[in-house]
Design an enzyme around this catalytic site. Structure first.
Site, PDB file in Angstrom:
ATOM      1  N   HIS A  81       0.833  -1.194   0.000  1.00 11.04           N
ATOM      2  CA  HIS A  81       0.000   0.000   0.000  1.00 11.04           C
ATOM      3  C   HIS A  81       0.873   1.251   0.000  1.00 11.04           C
ATOM      4  O   HIS A  81       2.087   1.201   0.118  1.00 11.04           O
ATOM      5  CB  HIS A  81      -0.992   0.007   1.174  1.00 11.04           C
ATOM      6  CG  HIS A  81      -0.393   0.299   2.517  1.00 11.04           C
ATOM      7  ND1 HIS A  81      -1.144   0.590   3.632  1.00 11.04           N
ATOM      8  CD2 HIS A  81       0.896   0.343   2.943  1.00 11.04           C
ATOM      9  CE1 HIS A  81      -0.358   0.802   4.662  1.00 11.04           C
ATOM     10  NE2 HIS A  81       0.880   0.665   4.283  1.00 11.04           N
ATOM     11  N   CYS A 117       5.666   6.234   4.483  1.00 12.29           N
ATOM     12  CA  CYS A 117       4.439   5.528   4.073  1.00 12.29           C
ATOM     13  C   CYS A 117       3.812   6.119   2.823  1.00 12.29           C
ATOM     14  O   CYS A 117       2.957   5.497   2.206  1.00 12.29           O
ATOM     15  CB  CYS A 117       3.428   5.505   5.215  1.00 12.29           C
ATOM     16  SG  CYS A 117       3.990   4.499   6.593  1.00 12.29           S
ATOM     17  N   HIS A 161       4.904   0.089  -0.464  1.00 12.65           N
ATOM     18  CA  HIS A 161       5.686  -0.783   0.417  1.00 12.65           C
ATOM     19  C   HIS A 161       4.725  -1.824   0.964  1.00 12.65           C
ATOM     20  O   HIS A 161       3.499  -1.674   0.852  1.00 12.65           O
ATOM     21  CB  HIS A 161       6.324   0.026   1.573  1.00 12.65           C
ATOM     22  CG  HIS A 161       5.314   0.651   2.465  1.00 12.65           C
ATOM     23  ND1 HIS A 161       4.749   1.872   2.212  1.00 12.65           N
ATOM     24  CD2 HIS A 161       4.723   0.210   3.599  1.00 12.65           C
ATOM     25  CE1 HIS A 161       3.872   2.165   3.149  1.00 12.65           C
ATOM     26  NE2 HIS A 161       3.829   1.161   4.012  1.00 12.65           N
ATOM     27  N   HIS A 195       3.346  -4.945   3.879  1.00 11.03           N
ATOM     28  CA  HIS A 195       3.224  -5.384   5.274  1.00 11.03           C
ATOM     29  C   HIS A 195       2.750  -6.830   5.308  1.00 11.03           C
ATOM     30  O   HIS A 195       2.040  -7.275   4.402  1.00 11.03           O
ATOM     31  CB  HIS A 195       2.201  -4.552   6.037  1.00 11.03           C
ATOM     32  CG  HIS A 195       2.594  -3.126   6.230  1.00 11.03           C
ATOM     33  ND1 HIS A 195       3.504  -2.732   7.182  1.00 11.03           N
ATOM     34  CD2 HIS A 195       2.199  -2.002   5.593  1.00 11.03           C
ATOM     35  CE1 HIS A 195       3.647  -1.415   7.124  1.00 11.03           C
ATOM     36  NE2 HIS A 195       2.871  -0.945   6.160  1.00 11.03           N
ATOM     37  N   ASP A 213      -4.861 -10.735  -0.269  1.00 12.62           N
ATOM     38  CA  ASP A 213      -3.539 -11.360  -0.163  1.00 12.62           C
ATOM     39  C   ASP A 213      -2.736 -11.196  -1.458  1.00 12.62           C
ATOM     40  O   ASP A 213      -3.238 -11.476  -2.555  1.00 12.62           O
ATOM     41  CB  ASP A 213      -3.689 -12.845   0.183  1.00 12.62           C
ATOM     42  CG  ASP A 213      -2.351 -13.474   0.565  1.00 12.62           C
ATOM     43  OD1 ASP A 213      -1.490 -12.772   1.137  1.00 12.62           O
ATOM     44  OD2 ASP A 213      -2.162 -14.675   0.285  1.00 12.62           O
ATOM     45  N   HIS A 214      -1.488 -10.745  -1.326  1.00 12.52           N
ATOM     46  CA  HIS A 214      -0.586 -10.505  -2.449  1.00 12.52           C
ATOM     47  C   HIS A 214      -1.143  -9.465  -3.418  1.00 12.52           C
ATOM     48  O   HIS A 214      -0.931  -9.548  -4.625  1.00 12.52           O
ATOM     49  CB  HIS A 214      -0.236 -11.807  -3.189  1.00 12.52           C
ATOM     50  CG  HIS A 214       0.728 -12.662  -2.426  1.00 12.52           C
ATOM     51  ND1 HIS A 214       0.374 -13.317  -1.279  1.00 12.52           N
ATOM     52  CD2 HIS A 214       2.030 -12.954  -2.655  1.00 12.52           C
ATOM     53  CE1 HIS A 214       1.415 -13.980  -0.819  1.00 12.52           C
ATOM     54  NE2 HIS A 214       2.445 -13.773  -1.634  1.00 12.52           N
ATOM     55  N   GLU A 273      -0.771  -4.550  11.668  1.00 13.75           N
ATOM     56  CA  GLU A 273      -0.002  -4.150  10.486  1.00 13.75           C
ATOM     57  C   GLU A 273       1.483  -4.478  10.691  1.00 13.75           C
ATOM     58  O   GLU A 273       2.200  -4.787   9.754  1.00 13.75           O
ATOM     59  CB  GLU A 273      -0.183  -2.667  10.214  1.00 13.75           C
ATOM     60  CG  GLU A 273       0.399  -2.225   8.883  1.00 13.75           C
ATOM     61  CD  GLU A 273      -0.023  -0.819   8.540  1.00 13.75           C
ATOM     62  OE1 GLU A 273      -0.791  -0.658   7.591  1.00 13.75           O
ATOM     63  OE2 GLU A 273       0.408   0.115   9.237  1.00 13.75           O
TER      64      GLU A 273
HETATM   65 NI    NI Z   1       2.504   0.913   5.521  1.00 16.15          NI
END
Ligand code: NI
Length: 130
Positions: A10, A29, A35, A37, A75-76, A120
């Site tokens: 995200h 961010c 990036h 998580h 997911d992914h 997160e």
């Molecule tokens: Ni983040």
């Protein structure tokens, strides 16, 4: 409760603000190239114990709901680009937890109470509703 895991990319960004303002508020961010998580999800269903089964809910059914409606979707994935709900909603851990709640709530019988806990990072998590 049932635990699940997904990883996703995200970027935190308010599209009304300038890049400078986004960098000031969201720091790394807001990096344009995203990036990732490793999200840890706890889905808690509260209700009374069924006399016939001894269950509140069959965790296999809960697990299937999470797989089908949350993991398949998140997911992914790149949350900003791939997930409709975040087209105009900043994918903060707060908003992701809320979206997960909104998706699962109508899929559960009304008698149940639902609580989402989303990590997160190992140290940052949100509960919805709180
Ligand atoms: Ni983040």
């Amino acid at each position: 409760s049932r635990k699940a895991h997904f990883n996703a990319a995200h970027r935190l960004y308010n599209n009304v603000w300038t890049d400078a303002r986004n960098a000031e508020i969201f720091g790394k961010c807001a990096n344009p190239n995203f990036h990732g998580h490793n999200y840890e999800l706890d889905v808690k269903v509260i209700g009374s114990i069924n006399e016939d089964t001894g269950y509140v809910i069959d965790t296999k059914d809960l697990s299937d709901l999470i797989k089908m409606h949350i993991l398949e979707k998140f997911d992914h994935k790149n949350l900003n680009l791939d997930v409709e709900e975040f087209k105009d909603l900043n994918p903060t851990v707060e908003n992701i937890a809320m979206v997960i709640y909104m998706i699962l709530r109508p899929l559960l019988e009304e008698q149940y109470e639902l609580k989402i806990k989303l990590y997160e990072t190992p140290r940052n998590f949100v509960e919805f509703p709180y």
